[in-house]
Write an enzyme that holds these catalytic residues in place. Sequence first.
Site, PDB file in Angstrom:
ATOM      1  CB  CYS A   1      -0.906  -0.019   1.235  1.00  0.00           C
ATOM      2  SG  CYS A   1      -2.039   1.367   1.346  1.00  0.00           S
TER       3      CYS A   1
ATOM      4  CG  HIS B   1      -5.812  -2.793  -0.593  1.00  0.00           C
ATOM      5  ND1 HIS B   1      -4.837  -3.410   0.149  1.00  0.00           N
ATOM      6  CD2 HIS B   1      -5.537  -1.460  -0.546  1.00  0.00           C
ATOM      7  CE1 HIS B   1      -4.000  -2.497   0.631  1.00  0.00           C
ATOM      8  NE2 HIS B   1      -4.408  -1.290   0.211  1.00  0.00           N
ATOM      9  CD  GLU B   2      -7.385   0.864  -2.854  1.00  0.00           C
ATOM     10  OE1 GLU B   2      -7.365   1.675  -1.903  1.00  0.00           O
ATOM     11  OE2 GLU B   2      -6.344   0.367  -3.305  1.00  0.00           O
TER      12      GLU B   2
ATOM     13  CG  HIS C   1      -7.446   2.134   2.287  1.00  0.00           C
ATOM     14  ND1 HIS C   1      -6.557   2.847   3.065  1.00  0.00           N
ATOM     15  CD2 HIS C   1      -6.705   1.375   1.452  1.00  0.00           C
ATOM     16  CE1 HIS C   1      -5.323   2.523   2.714  1.00  0.00           C
ATOM     17  NE2 HIS C   1      -5.380   1.630   1.738  1.00  0.00           N
TER      18      HIS C   1
END
Length: 136
Positions: free
Chosen positions: A85, A126-127, A130
């Site tokens: 990241c 993954h995003e 976040h």
Amino acid sequence: MIRPICKDTMLLSQRSAPATKDDIPVLDDLLETLRANSDRCVGMAADMIGVNKRIIAFSIGPANIAMINPVITGRDTPYEAEEGCLSLEGVRRTVRYQTIEVEFLDRNFKQHKQSFTGFTAQIIQHEIDHCDGIVI
């Protein structure tokens, strides 16, 4: 505007607030920052540019796609992955799903429901992590 990459784990570990039409400039900055970092990045969330809003952007080949208020509504076939990241040093192990279904709004705030597989699904997961304050 290209924004600096946020490395503040306190901000990154906070759950993002839902985005509204007033946040379209954030979406544009996110897409521009993703393009500027395309040599080392395939996806970004708004918290990575210091804005705590539920917006993500990712690359599929030459196209950059943005999602507003994305939510994963289905998952299938878990596997272990290693991810890096821009906001963090190093690589970490995590569990991802080969196929996901996502509900989201586009930049015109039109509702979509779409399935994604493979590496694209991994980027989106993954995003969205976040957005949920999950730091890997």
